[in-house]
Structure formats: structure tokens, C-alpha cells
Design an enzyme around this catalytic site. Structure first.
Site, PDB file in Angstrom:
ATOM      1  N   MET A 170      17.731  -9.740   2.399  1.00 17.30           N
ATOM      2  CA  MET A 170      18.144 -11.239   3.822  1.00 17.30           C
ATOM      3  C   MET A 170      17.561 -12.638   3.161  1.00 17.30           C
ATOM      4  O   MET A 170      17.854 -12.621   3.545  1.00 17.30           O
ATOM      5  CB  MET A 170      16.669 -11.015   4.635  1.00 17.30           C
ATOM      6  CG  MET A 170      17.395  -9.800   5.353  1.00 17.30           C
ATOM      7  SD  MET A 170      18.932  -9.545   6.194  1.00 17.30           S
ATOM      8  CE  MET A 170      18.978 -10.921   7.197  1.00 17.30           C
TER       9      MET A 170
ATOM     10  N   ASP B  99       2.412  -5.253  12.608  1.00 16.39           N
ATOM     11  CA  ASP B  99       1.840  -5.118  11.240  1.00 16.39           C
ATOM     12  C   ASP B  99       2.271  -7.557  10.996  1.00 16.39           C
ATOM     13  O   ASP B  99       3.467  -7.582  10.642  1.00 16.39           O
ATOM     14  CB  ASP B  99       2.948  -4.772  10.172  1.00 16.39           C
ATOM     15  CG  ASP B  99       2.102  -5.384   8.791  1.00 16.39           C
ATOM     16  OD1 ASP B  99       1.209  -6.573   8.896  1.00 16.39           O
ATOM     17  OD2 ASP B  99       2.174  -4.720   8.054  1.00 16.39           O
TER      18      ASP B  99
ATOM     19  N   SER C 278       0.834  -1.189  -0.345  1.00 21.89           N
ATOM     20  CA  SER C 278       0.067   0.304  -0.021  1.00 21.89           C
ATOM     21  C   SER C 278       0.736   1.023  -0.046  1.00 21.89           C
ATOM     22  O   SER C 278       0.506   2.291  -0.444  1.00 21.89           O
ATOM     23  CB  SER C 278      -0.587   0.088   1.377  1.00 21.89           C
ATOM     24  OG  SER C 278      -0.143  -0.552   2.345  1.00 21.89           O
TER      25      SER C 278
ATOM     26  N   ASP D  34       9.759  -4.800   8.069  1.00 24.90           N
ATOM     27  CA  ASP D  34       9.654  -4.715   7.684  1.00 24.90           C
ATOM     28  C   ASP D  34       8.990  -3.878   9.474  1.00 24.90           C
ATOM     29  O   ASP D  34       7.860  -4.100   9.971  1.00 24.90           O
ATOM     30  CB  ASP D  34       7.579  -4.218   7.070  1.00 24.90           C
ATOM     31  CG  ASP D  34       6.759  -3.545   6.654  1.00 24.90           C
ATOM     32  OD1 ASP D  34       7.175  -2.437   7.455  1.00 24.90           O
ATOM     33  OD2 ASP D  34       6.110  -3.635   5.615  1.00 24.90           O
TER      34      ASP D  34
ATOM     35  N   MET E  50      17.710  -1.774   2.723  1.00 22.69           N
ATOM     36  CA  MET E  50      18.834  -2.540   3.560  1.00 22.69           C
ATOM     37  C   MET E  50      19.168  -3.825   2.939  1.00 22.69           C
ATOM     38  O   MET E  50      19.253  -4.230   2.182  1.00 22.69           O
ATOM     39  CB  MET E  50      17.244  -3.373   4.552  1.00 22.69           C
ATOM     40  CG  MET E  50      16.493  -1.919   4.783  1.00 22.69           C
ATOM     41  SD  MET E  50      14.636  -2.491   5.096  1.00 22.69           S
ATOM     42  CE  MET E  50      14.359  -2.768   3.110  1.00 22.69           C
TER      43      MET E  50
ATOM     44  N   ASN F 100       6.204 -10.035   6.391  1.00 24.19           N
ATOM     45  CA  ASN F 100       7.073 -10.090   7.190  1.00 24.19           C
ATOM     46  C   ASN F 100       7.761 -10.765   7.594  1.00 24.19           C
ATOM     47  O   ASN F 100       8.369 -10.375   8.777  1.00 24.19           O
ATOM     48  CB  ASN F 100       6.834  -8.901   8.072  1.00 24.19           C
ATOM     49  CG  ASN F 100       5.970  -7.159   7.252  1.00 24.19           C
ATOM     50  OD1 ASN F 100       6.321  -7.441   6.498  1.00 24.19           O
ATOM     51  ND2 ASN F 100       4.733  -7.049   8.310  1.00 24.19           N
TER      52      ASN F 100
END
Length: 449
Positions: free
Chosen positions: A252, A292, A144, A311, A249, A297
Site C-alpha cells: 500500500m 489493535d 510478535s 493488519d 497482500m 496499522n
């Protein structure tokens, strides 16, 4: 893009409307479409000899789908309102609207490459390709607020670059007000539901989530708090390339956490247990919660067997008085101490001043049911539990009682979102977790060892 290698292929894209006028036109068009659908449905029912009701004309699947689709194209605050309503007020929404709005939790179209390049030019300056050996213009995720791209720097570091959609930050307040008005006048929200506190908090939360520098600070703080927990991995912020609208970032990797469904039972139990243990640490030790619980995430490194956390834009600090009230609420629910539960729920702000005793007990019934995994002796089998369905039914029963309608405080709503997300994740993994044992060190006022 200069001598840096481009990578990517065409994706399903749609430009994000940036100006207030263009966004307002979208919402106005949506309102017209809802009204047109209402007239068409009314004519159809009259032709069949039926006497249509206004509410039935408004609450059609076609109208709900139209609202959801337009919110997805607007992205940003407009889409987030749908997400928050589908998660936080979902028990009070008509079933077809709730189902369709739930799509917004994972649905978003990427912005086209020309718009992406404009955003990067504005944040990094012309010639930003000098930083990269490779930059993929095809996003690996779109949500979003922004979308994520993979890149490799000249010195070989692999990065995940989160790029915010243009105009999102300045559209937050007006989008939320406009969409809330649309949902209200279109009849797609119950007239007695007071969503004003939720909308105020949605604005505050969205402004925080749109501040990527702030998210970088939260990420660094979490890394420090979890320095004693090697079972978790967090990305590192690449400060030189991070701005208020671009967050760079370390990449990962890892696999989607849902892929663990095919892992041995013991590994699924372990991962779900780690996340519930983390939730209790967030509430009672850190007093800081990443609220969240979207499955995206969480990822899993199959080699190191570590959980990857992503996040941190929706991170919230919780005041000690609320933390202590939740401790008392959960402890009271475990031993079925309704008086202690009621006092704790009042301290959190769950009850209106004029709530009747019957409505008060209905709310406590919902809490008692939600705490079933904590009361269970031994490992709770989320995969074979119908708790989510029972919670939904309890919420619907509460929602149909107008005397009980009350929007809880924002801290409670966002904590509900996190806990509910973990319940759903544990259920999807068919995990078995001794939740009561994980909470036990926090059941008394003394800090855990």
C-alpha cells in the site's frame, strides 16, 4: 534464490526458538536470572545495613528489563503476553515494569535469512522464487507474530509478504502459561490480580492472529463493509501465495500516520476524525472491531489524502447485547446519568457480584472521565489535554484498592485497547475532534441513517 533478484542488507536478527524444549530453557534461564538478580540486590542492601523486603528485591528495574528482553527474543505468545499486560493491566503494574514492557509493543528482532528461507520453502515449496522478479530479504517490519517483506511478482505487482515466525502457533498455549507463571512467582504481577481470564483470551486471540488465512477473510470482509468509504484504503489479498503462515497482500505504500504531525491542523483533525468515526461504525454498525490500534496499522497516502488500514488479525465480532450496553454506557456518561451507566456497565460485565457501592462508584468515575471527549461541546483538543495522565492516575488509584480488582471481560479489554490507542494517536497528532458529534447518531437505539 534462482534468477529472481535478491535485495536487502544485513539487519539486526535473532533466530526464533522453535521447539518447546528450547523455549522452556529460555524461560528457565530467565527465572534463574531473576533469582540471581534478587540475591545480588539483597546482598547489596544487607551490606548497606538495610533489611530488604522480598517484594523490593523482585521488583527491580534490572529484573523487569531482563523479563522484557527475553520475551522480545522469544517473540510469539511470550512477547504478546508482555504486550497485553503492558496495555490492558498496565495501570496495576509497577511503573518501571509497565514502562519496560511497553517497549514490547514495537520491539522485535527479525529472524535470520536462513530461517526465513526455510519457512518460505515449507509454505511455497522449493523454487518459490519463480513467482518473483524481486524479493527483499530485509524485513520492513518485525513484530510478535511475524515480519513483513516487500516483493514484486513476475507480472509487476508489488506485494507485502507477512511471514510468521516458525513454531509460533504450536507454542502459544505453553508460552502463555509459562510466562504467566514466571511473572506471578517472580512477584512482577500483583498477587491479588486475577489475570486468568485475560490469559485465556490471549490464547484465543493469539491463535486467531496466527491464522493468516483467517486474517485474509477478515480483510476481505472489511473491504466490503468500507466500500462506501472512499477515504479509506485496504490491501487486497494475493490468494495464490497466501497460506496459514504466509499472508501476501498488495503493497500500500503511504507514510506513517505519525508523520502527519507536520501537516496543517485541519488535515490532522480530519484524519483523527475519520478514525474516530470508523471506530463508532465498527462498534455500532459493523459490530466488528479491529482491536489493535498500534500506530503502525495506520498509514496515510498524501496524494489521495486517504487513510490506509493494515493488519486485521486482531479483529473481533461483538454480540448485539454488548454493543447496545456500550451505547447506553456512553449515552449515560454524556448526560451524567450514573444509574444508566451502572446498569450498562453491569450488562457488559465490569462489576463483580460482590462489589461494594464505593468500588462501583470508583469504576463509574473512571468511565465518566474516559468519556470527557464525548461530553465536550465542540472539538476536543487532544493535544492540549492531560486526559491520558488523569486516566493513568485514576487507574492507579483503582488498582491500589484490592476490593476493586476485577478483570473485565475480554470484549471490554480489547475495546479499551482500541479506544485508548486512538486517544494516544489523536494526542500525538495534536488533533481536535468533535467526538460528541460523531457519536450522536448512535446515541439512541435506532440505527443511524
Amino acid at each position: 534464490m534462482g534468477d529472481a533478484e535478491r535485495s536487502g542488507h544485513s539487519a539486526d536478527t535473532a533466530a526464533v526458538p522453535g521447539g518447546r524444549a528450547s523455549r522452556l530453557v529460555r524461560i528457565g534461564t530467565l527465572a534463574g536470572g531473576v533469582a540471581g538478580s534478587m540475591l545480588a540486590e539483597g546482598a547489596r542492601q544487607l551490606a548497606q545495613g538495610k533489611r530488604p523486603r522480598i517484594a523490593d528485591l523482585l521488583l527491580t528495574p534490572a529484573n523487569a528489563r531482563r523479563v522484557a528482553d527475553q520475551l522480545a527474543q522469544l517473540r510469539g505468545a511470550a512477547m504478546k503476553v508482555g504486550q497485553l499486560l503492558s496495555m490492558d493491566a498496565g495501570d496495576l503494574l509497577p511503573p518501571h515494569l509497565g514502562d519496560i514492557l511497553a517497549r514490547l509493543r514495537a520491539d522485535a528482532q527479525a529472524m535470520p535469512m536462513s530461517q526465513l528461507v526455510s519457512v518460505l520453502d515449507a509454505n511455497w515449496g522449493k523454487g518459490w522464487d519463480r513467482h518473483f522478479r524481486r524479493f527483499s530479504f530485509t524485513p520492513v517490519a518485525a513484530a510478535s507474530i511475524g515480519q513483513v517483506h516487500l516483493a514484486e511478482t513476475r507480472d509487476g505487482r508489488r506485494l507485502a509478504i507477512k511471514v510468521q515466525y516458525p513454531g509460533i502457533r504450536r507454542s502459544i498455549d505453553s508460552d502463555i502459561d509459562n510466562v504467566a507463571s514466571l511473572l506471578r512467582v517472580s512477584g512482577l504481577l500483583p498477587s491479588g490480580l486475577d489475570v486468568a481470564p485475560l490469559l485465556r483470551e490471549a490464547k484465543r486471540q493469539l491463535h486467531a492472529e496466527a491464522d493468516y488465512l483467517g486474517e485474509g477473510v477478515w480483510l476481505g470482509r472489511y473491504a466490503g463493509l468500507l466500500a462506501d468509504a472512499p477515504e479509506f484504503m485496504l490491501p487486497e489479498v494475493h490468494a495464490e501465495l497466501t497460506t496459514g503462515s504466509v499472508l501476501a497482500m498488495s503493497c500500500m505504500g503511504g507514510a506513517p500516520v505519525e508523520s502527519l504531525l507536520h501537516a496543517p491542523q485541519a488535515e490532522r483533525d480530519r484524519v483523527a476524525g475519520l478514525l474516530f468515526r470508523l471506530l463508532f461504525r465498527e462498534i455500532f454498525e459493523f459490530q466488528l472491531i479491529q482491536t489493535d490500534a498500534n500506530f503502525a496499522n495506520y498509514r496515510y497516502d498524501c496524494v489521495s489524502r486517504r487513510v490506509i488500514l493494515l493488519d486485521f488479525g486482531a479483529t473481533r465480532a461483538y454480540p448485539p447485547v454488548i454493543v447496545d450496553a456500550y451505547r447506553r454506557l456512553l449515552a449515560g456518561a454524556i448526560v451524567d446519568d450514573r444509574q444508566a451507566m451502572g446498569a450498562a456497565a453491569s450488562a457488559i460485565g465490569y462489576f463483580r457480584a460482590d462489589i461494594g457501592e464505593r468500588q462501583r462508584q470508583l469504576v463509574l468515575d473512571v468511565f465518566q472521565q474516559a468519556c470527557e471527549p464525548l461530553r465536550h461541546a465542540g472539538a476536543y483538543d487532544f493535544g492540549n489535554s492531560n486526559l491520558p495522565a488523569r486516566m493513568r492516575d485514576a487507574g492507579l488509584a483503582l488498582g491500589t484498592d484490592r476490593d476493586s480488582w476485577h478483570t473485565p471481560p475480554a470484549d471490554a479489554l480489547f475495546l479499551h485497547r482500541k479506544a485508548g490507542g486512538l486517544y494516544l494517536l489523536a494526542a500525538s497528532l495534536k488533533a481536535r475532534v468533535d467526538v460528541g458529534a460523531l457519536f450522536r447518531p448512535y446515541a439512541s437505539p435506532q440505527a443511524p441513517p
